[in-house]
Design a protein around this motif. Sequence first.
Motif, PDB file in Angstrom:
ATOM      1  N   ARG A 158       0.835  -1.213   0.000  1.00 45.83           N
ATOM      2  CA  ARG A 158       0.000   0.000   0.000  1.00 45.83           C
ATOM      3  C   ARG A 158       0.864   1.254   0.000  1.00 45.83           C
ATOM      4  O   ARG A 158       0.650   2.180  -0.799  1.00 45.83           O
ATOM      5  CB  ARG A 158      -0.923   0.008   1.229  1.00 45.83           C
ATOM      6  N   VAL A 159       1.854   1.289   0.868  1.00 46.30           N
ATOM      7  CA  VAL A 159       2.758   2.444   0.932  1.00 46.30           C
ATOM      8  C   VAL A 159       3.505   2.604  -0.387  1.00 46.30           C
ATOM      9  O   VAL A 159       3.654   3.718  -0.909  1.00 46.30           O
ATOM     10  CB  VAL A 159       3.746   2.283   2.103  1.00 46.30           C
ATOM     11  N   GLY A 160       3.954   1.492  -0.956  1.00 39.01           N
ATOM     12  CA  GLY A 160       4.664   1.541  -2.233  1.00 39.01           C
ATOM     13  C   GLY A 160       3.784   2.046  -3.362  1.00 39.01           C
ATOM     14  O   GLY A 160       4.245   2.820  -4.213  1.00 39.01           O
ATOM     15  N   MET A 161       2.517   1.630  -3.384  1.00 38.89           N
ATOM     16  CA  MET A 161       1.605   2.093  -4.430  1.00 38.89           C
ATOM     17  C   MET A 161       1.394   3.607  -4.330  1.00 38.89           C
ATOM     18  O   MET A 161       1.408   4.314  -5.348  1.00 38.89           O
ATOM     19  CB  MET A 161       0.259   1.366  -4.318  1.00 38.89           C
ATOM     20  N   VAL A 162       1.182   4.107  -3.117  1.00 42.38           N
ATOM     21  CA  VAL A 162       0.978   5.546  -2.929  1.00 42.38           C
ATOM     22  C   VAL A 162       2.196   6.326  -3.413  1.00 42.38           C
ATOM     23  O   VAL A 162       2.075   7.309  -4.161  1.00 42.38           O
ATOM     24  CB  VAL A 162       0.689   5.850  -1.438  1.00 42.38           C
ATOM     25  N   GLN A 163       3.383   5.893  -3.008  1.00 40.31           N
ATOM     26  CA  GLN A 163       4.606   6.594  -3.424  1.00 40.31           C
ATOM     27  C   GLN A 163       4.815   6.494  -4.932  1.00 40.31           C
ATOM     28  O   GLN A 163       5.224   7.457  -5.578  1.00 40.31           O
ATOM     29  CB  GLN A 163       5.797   6.015  -2.676  1.00 40.31           C
ATOM     30  N   PHE A 164       4.532   5.329  -5.497  1.00 42.94           N
ATOM     31  CA  PHE A 164       4.705   5.130  -6.940  1.00 42.94           C
ATOM     32  C   PHE A 164       3.840   6.097  -7.739  1.00 42.94           C
ATOM     33  O   PHE A 164       4.310   6.747  -8.681  1.00 42.94           O
ATOM     34  CB  PHE A 164       4.363   3.687  -7.294  1.00 42.94           C
ATOM     35  N   TYR A 165       2.569   6.216  -7.379  1.00 47.16           N
ATOM     36  CA  TYR A 165       1.677   7.095  -8.135  1.00 47.16           C
ATOM     37  C   TYR A 165       1.999   8.569  -7.907  1.00 47.16           C
ATOM     38  O   TYR A 165       1.875   9.391  -8.819  1.00 47.16           O
ATOM     39  CB  TYR A 165       0.223   6.797  -7.784  1.00 47.16           C
ATOM     40  N   GLN A 166       2.443   8.909  -6.713  1.00 47.43           N
ATOM     41  CA  GLN A 166       2.838  10.299  -6.457  1.00 47.43           C
ATOM     42  C   GLN A 166       4.039  10.693  -7.308  1.00 47.43           C
ATOM     43  O   GLN A 166       4.057  11.744  -7.954  1.00 47.43           O
ATOM     44  CB  GLN A 166       3.155  10.493  -4.977  1.00 47.43           C
ATOM     45  N   VAL A 167       5.049   9.838  -7.318  1.00 46.09           N
ATOM     46  CA  VAL A 167       6.266  10.129  -8.099  1.00 46.09           C
ATOM     47  C   VAL A 167       5.976  10.105  -9.598  1.00 46.09           C
ATOM     48  O   VAL A 167       6.429  10.974 -10.350  1.00 46.09           O
ATOM     49  CB  VAL A 167       7.381   9.117  -7.744  1.00 46.09           C
ATOM     50  N   SER A 168       5.191   9.122 -10.053  1.00 42.52           N
ATOM     51  CA  SER A 168       4.895   8.993 -11.483  1.00 42.52           C
ATOM     52  C   SER A 168       4.165  10.215 -12.012  1.00 42.52           C
ATOM     53  O   SER A 168       4.537  10.771 -13.068  1.00 42.52           O
ATOM     54  CB  SER A 168       4.047   7.740 -11.738  1.00 42.52           C
ATOM     55  N   THR A 169       3.133  10.664 -11.312  1.00 43.38           N
ATOM     56  CA  THR A 169       2.368  11.814 -11.791  1.00 43.38           C
ATOM     57  C   THR A 169       3.191  13.096 -11.742  1.00 43.38           C
ATOM     58  O   THR A 169       3.081  13.946 -12.630  1.00 43.38           O
ATOM     59  CB  THR A 169       1.083  11.987 -10.964  1.00 43.38           C
ATOM     60  N   ARG A 170       4.053  13.215 -10.726  1.00 39.87           N
ATOM     61  CA  ARG A 170       4.913  14.395 -10.644  1.00 39.87           C
ATOM     62  C   ARG A 170       5.904  14.427 -11.805  1.00 39.87           C
ATOM     63  O   ARG A 170       6.131  15.481 -12.423  1.00 39.87           O
ATOM     64  CB  ARG A 170       5.658  14.393  -9.308  1.00 39.87           C
ATOM     65  N   MET A 171       6.474  13.294 -12.138  1.00 40.58           N
ATOM     66  CA  MET A 171       7.423  13.229 -13.260  1.00 40.58           C
ATOM     67  C   MET A 171       6.731  13.517 -14.588  1.00 40.58           C
ATOM     68  O   MET A 171       7.292  14.200 -15.458  1.00 40.58           O
ATOM     69  CB  MET A 171       8.087  11.853 -13.304  1.00 40.58           C
ATOM     70  N   LEU A 172       5.521  13.008 -14.759  1.00 42.17           N
ATOM     71  CA  LEU A 172       4.789  13.249 -16.007  1.00 42.17           C
ATOM     72  C   LEU A 172       4.513  14.739 -16.193  1.00 42.17           C
ATOM     73  O   LEU A 172       4.674  15.274 -17.295  1.00 42.17           O
ATOM     74  CB  LEU A 172       3.480  12.466 -16.003  1.00 42.17           C
ATOM     75  N   LYS A 173       4.081  15.417 -15.142  1.00 43.97           N
ATOM     76  CA  LYS A 173       3.807  16.853 -15.245  1.00 43.97           C
ATOM     77  C   LYS A 173       5.068  17.631 -15.576  1.00 43.97           C
ATOM     78  O   LYS A 173       5.028  18.602 -16.327  1.00 43.97           O
ATOM     79  CB  LYS A 173       3.217  17.375 -13.930  1.00 43.97           C
ATOM     80  N   THR A 174       6.187  17.192 -15.028  1.00 43.83           N
ATOM     81  CA  THR A 174       7.445  17.906 -15.244  1.00 43.83           C
ATOM     82  C   THR A 174       8.022  17.642 -16.626  1.00 43.83           C
ATOM     83  O   THR A 174       8.477  18.574 -17.309  1.00 43.83           O
ATOM     84  CB  THR A 174       8.484  17.487 -14.178  1.00 43.83           C
ATOM     85  N   CYS A 175       7.989  16.413 -17.078  1.00 48.55           N
ATOM     86  CA  CYS A 175       8.689  16.014 -18.304  1.00 48.55           C
ATOM     87  C   CYS A 175       7.815  16.054 -19.558  1.00 48.55           C
ATOM     88  O   CYS A 175       8.337  16.315 -20.651  1.00 48.55           O
ATOM     89  CB  CYS A 175       9.269  14.606 -18.140  1.00 48.55           C
ATOM     90  N   LEU A 176       6.522  15.789 -19.422  1.00 50.42           N
ATOM     91  CA  LEU A 176       5.668  15.657 -20.613  1.00 50.42           C
ATOM     92  C   LEU A 176       4.348  16.410 -20.424  1.00 50.42           C
ATOM     93  O   LEU A 176       3.264  15.819 -20.472  1.00 50.42           O
ATOM     94  CB  LEU A 176       5.380  14.180 -20.893  1.00 50.42           C
ATOM     95  N   PRO A 177       4.412  17.728 -20.224  1.00 43.45           N
ATOM     96  CA  PRO A 177       3.167  18.457 -19.920  1.00 43.45           C
ATOM     97  C   PRO A 177       2.113  18.375 -21.018  1.00 43.45           C
ATOM     98  O   PRO A 177       0.924  18.214 -20.730  1.00 43.45           O
ATOM     99  CB  PRO A 177       3.649  19.891 -19.706  1.00 43.45           C
ATOM    100  N   SER A 178       2.521  18.487 -22.278  1.00 43.80           N
ATOM    101  CA  SER A 178       1.548  18.444 -23.370  1.00 43.80           C
ATOM    102  C   SER A 178       0.931  17.057 -23.512  1.00 43.80           C
ATOM    103  O   SER A 178      -0.273  16.909 -23.754  1.00 43.80           O
ATOM    104  CB  SER A 178       2.211  18.851 -24.692  1.00 43.80           C
ATOM    105  N   VAL A 179       1.758  16.029 -23.355  1.00 44.27           N
ATOM    106  CA  VAL A 179       1.266  14.651 -23.446  1.00 44.27           C
ATOM    107  C   VAL A 179       0.312  14.359 -22.289  1.00 44.27           C
ATOM    108  O   VAL A 179      -0.684  13.636 -22.458  1.00 44.27           O
ATOM    109  CB  VAL A 179       2.442  13.662 -23.465  1.00 44.27           C
ATOM    110  N   VAL A 180       0.581  14.934 -21.131  1.00 50.33           N
ATOM    111  CA  VAL A 180      -0.314  14.757 -19.987  1.00 50.33           C
ATOM    112  C   VAL A 180      -1.710  15.296 -20.312  1.00 50.33           C
ATOM    113  O   VAL A 180      -2.722  14.708 -19.921  1.00 50.33           O
ATOM    114  CB  VAL A 180       0.266  15.446 -18.730  1.00 50.33           C
TER     115      VAL A 180
END
Length: 344
Positions: A158-180
């Motif tokens: 559960r803790v790993g899933m929460v951290q995974f989705y937090q990091v993944s969405t943050r990276m997507l916003k930073t690296c691929l804003p238009s694709v997001v």
Amino acid sequence: HFFASFLLALSRTALGFEVGMYITLLLFWLCRGHFLFLGVLLVLYVIRCSFLVSARVPYFTFTRPPMSLGLVREVRLKSQEKELPIHRFKTAFWYVISLLIVPYESMVIWVDSMADPDGTRGFILGAQERIHSKIHSVYNSQVEPLVAEYGPWTERLRVGMVQFYQVSTRMLKTCLPSVVSGMIAVFENKFYYERLVDGLFAEFDAATLGAPVLCKVALWHITEELEHHMQSVVLFREVYRWKAPVLVVLALPIVAFLLYTVVGFALVLVALNGWREPRSLPKSLLQGFSEFVWQDITMAFSAFVVVAGLASQEDKLRGDLRDCYHRFGEKYNVDLDATSPVLL
């Protein structure tokens, strides 16, 4: 380089269908003595998909319907979940979705703020999504002790899933804003097109999921997604114009990846805890493998609608919403078509 990346992303859109095909072949190999049973299941699955498509296509139009079909409600979560049987696939799947919703909604709000920075167009998208994030966050915190009862490995997951989705969405916003932005348009559209109203209320049957509060929160949430799903699609088309189809193609691998992780995490929860209800384990595994294919089909259908510039007719949208309001009111004695506070 752009052309090569485009071709690579285009080829990856078929990845999900390949995964579904391989899983089907594996099931046939493992169940060689049950070809007839699996064949019947496959036929029923094709019929289900055909029914969904045939029920939507007659109502397609190129005319944009009104985008603000709902209300910004005051919502509070008062109910308390007494049990959360995440050893069953469907319950585990929607619990993982609830974990993903909180960081996902932050991306929707961010995209909405970029497309409509001054907030003068009267959209309800961002306001509703903030409430979704808040309610799911409260729910996720509420059921943490119930998840912890399944043992340390489940709690670590559960803790790993929460951290995974937090990091993944943050990276997507930073690296691929238009694709997001393309990803959000596909996801938001998918909420409406993946289930008819009958299927939606059948999916969230408390007797089946064993989590009545999760069912109530999910039905309220998806009803509001039906209200505002066109806003994210129209904003995306207006901002990116001719680039929109390209961005949708580039976004599909990301959409597929996030959906696969949800199904994958749910299957891991079932694998870790299925011994608690051994008789339901085969059904849960079959539902999990089926969900891979179903998510692919509905993802592709939603993306096609976005790229083609299609939408459902206004009368159809309003009719579906009235049906949702009526059924939700009958089920929970809560009026979603009023301005009074909603107590879940």
